[in-house]
Design an enzyme around this catalytic site. Structure first.
Site, PDB file in Angstrom:
ATOM      1  N   GLU A  63       7.524  -1.332   8.644  1.00 48.73           N
ATOM      2  CA  GLU A  63       7.244  -0.650   7.373  1.00 48.73           C
ATOM      3  C   GLU A  63       8.286  -1.017   6.327  1.00 48.73           C
ATOM      4  OE1 GLU A  63       4.547   1.251   7.026  1.00 48.73           O
ATOM      5  OE2 GLU A  63       4.051   0.993   9.138  1.00 48.73           O
ATOM      6  N   SER A  68      -6.497   0.526  -1.982  1.00 47.52           N
ATOM      7  CA  SER A  68      -6.896   1.860  -1.549  1.00 47.52           C
ATOM      8  C   SER A  68      -6.066   2.918  -2.245  1.00 47.52           C
ATOM      9  CB  SER A  68      -6.778   1.994  -0.026  1.00 47.52           C
ATOM     10  OG  SER A  68      -5.597   1.399   0.434  1.00 47.52           O
ATOM     11  N   ASN A  69      -4.803   2.594  -2.461  1.00 48.18           N
ATOM     12  CA  ASN A  69      -3.886   3.593  -2.992  1.00 48.18           C
ATOM     13  C   ASN A  69      -3.410   3.174  -4.384  1.00 48.18           C
ATOM     14  OD1 ASN A  69      -1.956   5.607  -3.269  1.00 48.18           O
ATOM     15  ND2 ASN A  69      -0.495   4.623  -1.877  1.00 48.18           N
ATOM     16  N   ARG A  92       2.304  -3.124  -9.602  1.00 49.78           N
ATOM     17  CA  ARG A  92       1.073  -3.890  -9.355  1.00 49.78           C
ATOM     18  C   ARG A  92      -0.099  -3.341 -10.181  1.00 49.78           C
ATOM     19  NH1 ARG A  92      -1.554  -1.323  -4.130  1.00 49.78           N
ATOM     20  NH2 ARG A  92      -0.212   0.479  -3.931  1.00 49.78           N
TER      21      ARG A  92
END
Ligand SMILES: *[C@@H]1O[C@H](CO)[C@@H](O)[C@H](O)[C@H]1NC(C)=O
Ligand SMILES: *[C@@H]1O[C@H](CO)[C@@H](O)[C@H](O)[C@H]1NC(C)=O
Length: 363
Positions: free
Chosen positions: A128, A195-196, A203
């Site tokens: 992560e 998705s988020n 971005r």
């Protein structure tokens, strides 16, 4: 055609055998010799060639894989490597691996109550980005090694990489030059799967500015145009460009958005993530377009528009396929077995006294 292929296959298999004999067999002996000179395995003057034992304390995300047989040898040709998830073997393990997520979620605990054999190394493992690694302050002075996508981790594991093609690959790979490697069926200029969506992310800003210059086709949970995993790559392959924008902009963090979604689908990746220099270090030139290569997002948009109309220049972005192939890393077993290959060169007596600071380092 069929017979020609059979002949080719036969020839390839003979070549492979010869390769095994000439290249792999001597490696065995070399491997044995290297193990033999490692002082840690001298005991009472006898040389004992023993396996390195890697204990995975629990499986990442709760999904386990089979460890039957000699997994590291059978699947990856890594010798003398025992990979286990049996906690009862704790006292014999050379390396114990802990995946970060379950620790920070409180689903798993470190076995601090067990006596830790001298020489046993504890590995902190995570793929992560820093912001998703939680609060690591409680884990100061616990781990000896780190295992992450970072190049400066003790054990570097990536989401994917490009590997040089072998002669055999080239023969049955891209025939008829670069143009054959370019998917023909392009119907969208730029695509993005998200998705988020958060407006303040860099971005999102780049996307908004780009969309003002060239049409960007968006998919994903954000706009409720969800793509199934089967549809993902065929959909992206119909786009000239794919926005491989990482969720987190952090040191060395490049995910399958580049390796799989762009390279494997056959769209040219427009990347936003670590610095241009980092991409250059891991991907061939002219295989991606970095947002920072342009003075403005408008310039980037104009360049993409031109490139899509210039068949030859566009095809040049696929010439790397003649020499490189994409290798995705998805199996934790392979990552864990690779610890054995590096075992003799791992740092000794290392302690992460401030894991939090290491994880959040930007330089
Ligand atoms: C090209 O794309 C269209 C949809 O955009 C699809 O129906 C068609 O099957 C595709 N053709 C090839 C050769 O992939
Ligand atoms: C690993 O770290 C522990 C404590 O954090 C330390 O006591 C031990 O000596 C280290 N072991 C090795 C092999 O580096």
């Amino acid at each position: 055609m069929g017979r020609k292929n059979t002949k080719k296959t036969l020839l390839n298999s003979m070549r492979k055998r010869l390769f095994l004999f000439l290249c792999v067999l001597p490696l065995f002996f070399l491997g044995g010799w290297l193990t033999a000179i490692n002082p840690s395995i001298f005991s009472n003057g006898h040389i004992i060639r023993r396996d390195v034992t890697i204990l995975l304390w629990y499986w990442p995300f709760g999904r386990s894989y089979s460890l039957k047989g000699d997994v590291c040898w059978d699947r990856y040709h890594i010798p003398h490597c025992r990979l286990t998830d049996q906690r009862s073997l704790h006292h014999t393990a050379d390396v114990v691996v802990f995946h970060n997520r379950e620790l920070i979620k409180g689903r798993q605990k470190l076995p601090l109550h067990l006596p830790r054999p001298r020489g046993q190394m504890w590995v902190w493992m995570s793929l992560e980005s820093p912001e998703n690694n939680g609060d690591l302050r409680p884990y100061a002075n616990v781990f000896n090694l780190t295992m992450s996508y970072r190049r400066d981790a003790d054990i570097t594991i990536s989401y994917g990489e490009l590997q040089p093609k072998e002669t055999g690959d080239r023969e049955c790979g891209v025939e008829g030059g670069t143009e054959a490697a370019v998917p023909l069926n392009k119907s969208a200029l730029v695509c993005w799967v998200v998705s988020n969506y958060k407006a303040h992310y860099r971005r999102s800003k780049v996307y908004n500015n780009l969309n003002a210059v060239v049409p960007v086709t968006v998919y994903g949970r954000w706009i409720k145009k969800w793509l199934s995993s089967q549809d993902l790559l065929p959909t992206i392959s119909r786009c000239f460009f794919y926005l491989a924008f990482e969720n987190s902009i952090s040191k060395d963090y490049i995910t399958e958005k580049l390796w799989r979604n762009a390279y494997q689908a056959g769209a040219v990746p427009v990347v936003l993530g670590p610095s241009l220099d980092f991409y250059k270090a891991v991907a061939p030139p002219n295989s991606f377009i970095h947002v920072d290569e342009f003075a403005s997002v408008e310039d980037l948009g104009k360049y993409l528009k031109q490139l899509a109309e210039d068949k030859e220049s566009y095809a040049d972005y696929f010439s790397w396929k003649q020499h490189w192939k994409v290798k995705l890393h998805t199996d934790w077993r392979e990552r864990l077995c690779r610890i054995c290959s590096q075992y003799n060169s791992l740092p000794q007596q290392k302690i992460y006294s401030d894991l939090q600071a290491w994880v959040n380092a930007t330089e």
